[in-house]
Design a protein around this motif. Structure first.
Motif, short mmCIF file in Angstrom:
data_model
loop_
_atom_site.label_atom_id
_atom_site.label_comp_id
_atom_site.label_asym_id
_atom_site.label_seq_id
_atom_site.Cartn_x
_atom_site.Cartn_y
_atom_site.Cartn_z
N PHE A 35 0.77 -1.24 0.00
CA PHE A 35 0.00 0.00 0.00
C PHE A 35 0.81 1.29 0.00
O PHE A 35 0.26 2.36 -0.31
N ALA A 36 2.09 1.26 0.34
CA ALA A 36 2.83 2.50 0.61
C ALA A 36 2.97 3.40 -0.61
O ALA A 36 3.21 4.60 -0.46
N HIS A 37 2.83 2.84 -1.80
CA HIS A 37 3.03 3.65 -2.99
C HIS A 37 1.72 4.02 -3.69
O HIS A 37 1.74 4.46 -4.84
N ALA A 38 0.62 3.91 -2.98
CA ALA A 38 -0.68 4.26 -3.56
C ALA A 38 -0.70 5.74 -3.94
O ALA A 38 -0.49 6.60 -3.07
N PRO A 39 -0.94 6.07 -5.21
CA PRO A 39 -0.87 7.48 -5.63
C PRO A 39 -1.81 8.40 -4.86
O PRO A 39 -1.43 9.53 -4.53
N ALA A 40 -3.03 7.95 -4.54
CA ALA A 40 -3.97 8.82 -3.84
C ALA A 40 -3.51 9.10 -2.41
O ALA A 40 -3.73 10.19 -1.88
N HIS A 41 -2.86 8.14 -1.78
CA HIS A 41 -2.31 8.34 -0.44
C HIS A 41 -1.20 9.39 -0.50
O HIS A 41 -1.16 10.33 0.32
N LEU A 42 -0.32 9.25 -1.46
CA LEU A 42 0.78 10.20 -1.59
C LEU A 42 0.26 11.60 -1.93
O LEU A 42 0.80 12.60 -1.44
N SER A 43 -0.79 11.67 -2.73
CA SER A 43 -1.38 12.98 -3.06
C SER A 43 -2.00 13.63 -1.83
O SER A 43 -1.89 14.85 -1.63
N ALA A 44 -2.66 12.82 -0.98
CA ALA A 44 -3.25 13.36 0.24
C ALA A 44 -2.17 13.89 1.17
O ALA A 44 -2.32 14.95 1.80
N LEU A 45 -1.06 13.18 1.26
CA LEU A 45 0.06 13.65 2.07
C LEU A 45 0.61 14.97 1.53
O LEU A 45 0.91 15.90 2.29
N GLU A 46 0.76 15.04 0.22
CA GLU A 46 1.27 16.26 -0.40
C GLU A 46 0.34 17.44 -0.11
O GLU A 46 0.79 18.56 0.19
N TRP A 47 -0.96 17.20 -0.16
CA TRP A 47 -1.94 18.25 0.14
C TRP A 47 -1.78 18.73 1.57
O TRP A 47 -1.76 19.92 1.84
N LEU A 48 -1.66 17.78 2.50
CA LEU A 48 -1.52 18.15 3.91
C LEU A 48 -0.21 18.92 4.14
O LEU A 48 -0.20 19.95 4.83
N LEU A 49 0.87 18.43 3.57
CA LEU A 49 2.17 19.10 3.74
C LEU A 49 2.13 20.54 3.24
O LEU A 49 2.80 21.41 3.80
N GLY A 50 1.33 20.79 2.23
CA GLY A 50 1.21 22.14 1.69
C GLY A 50 0.43 23.09 2.57
O GLY A 50 0.42 24.30 2.33
N ARG A 51 -0.21 22.56 3.62
CA ARG A 51 -1.06 23.39 4.48
C ARG A 51 -0.60 23.44 5.94
O ARG A 51 -1.18 24.19 6.72
N LEU A 52 0.40 22.69 6.27
CA LEU A 52 0.89 22.70 7.65
C LEU A 52 1.82 23.89 7.89
O LEU A 52 2.59 24.27 7.01
#
Length: 225
Positions: A35-52
């Motif tokens: 599961f670690a390379h699931a594109p939607a998971h990585l996209s959600a992380l990128e979204w969060l990182l952009g707002r912290l």
């Protein structure tokens, strides 16, 4: 005789562990591979990182092996508290992401201070809880966010309650909500759903088929609850 008594004790100990602990202790590193390379998971992380904010305090619920979630947050300069019910997963995560703090425990029993996190991640960690427990935990996590903080939640949307399913070759019992009801649960907790993303993902595991995944990008508004 003594050996037999130890075996009986081991069996009783196994039976008393939460089902999620039994499952993920058994899966170990195979879960990360799947599961670690699931594109939607990585996209959600990128979204969060952009707002912290810089040096944000984050909570990873069901932190697994620490990758990709805790590892990405640490790499971006944030602090991470990861909580997982599986001691095998916690040991793996502590080894793989030593800069983060990982606790072995049930998030349902863990005291969480209000207004204490800038970001919260809940990636597929609700599915072995009852609907009432999922709703109650979501409310607690919403309160744990500082006003203006963000939460990303991922689950398998399905109108099912305590059904038998096979996950990575192992029998488990799962509970979830239909997509609209998941959104309603999150909004009832006091969060604004800024966007939601539905996708299908096939885990990297023998015999795996496509799974429906739902990702919700949420914020606790500045006005609080």
């Amino acid at each position: 005789m003594q050996a037999g008594e130890r075996r009986d004790t081991d069996v009783r100990h196994e039976d008393q562990r939460p089902p999620a602990a039994v499952l993920f202790d058994a899966l170990g590193p195979a879960y990360e591979k799947a599961f670690a390379h699931a594109p939607a998971h990585l996209s959600a992380l990128e979204w969060l990182l952009g707002r912290l904010p810089p040096a944000a305090r984050t909570l990873d619920v069901g932190s697994g092996t620490g990758r990709p979630t805790a590892a990405a947050l640490i790499a971006a300069g944030h602090s991470v508290l990861g909580v997982d019910v599986s001691p095998v997963m916690v040991e793996l995560a502590a080894r793989q992401v030593p800069e983060a703090e990982f606790r072995c425990g049930d998030i349902r029993d863990l005291p969480i201070e209000a207004d204490s996190f800038d970001g919260v991640c809940v990636f597929f960690s609700l599915l072995q809880m009852t609907r009432a427990e999922q709703s109650a935990l979501t409310r607690r996590l919403a309160r744990a966010l500082r006003p203006g903080g963000h939460l990303v939640l991922a689950t398998v949307p399905a109108d099912v309650e305590d059904v038998d399913v096979v996950f990575m070759g192992r029998p488990v019992r799962a509970t979830s909500f239909a997509e609209e009801d998941i959104t309603g649960m999150v909004e009832a907790a006091g969060l604004t759903v800024l966007s939601r993303h539905s996708t299908a993902f096939t885990p990297d595991h023998p015999g795996a088929g496509p799974e429906p995944h739902l990702f919700l990008y949420c914020r606790r508004e500045e006005t609080g609850h």
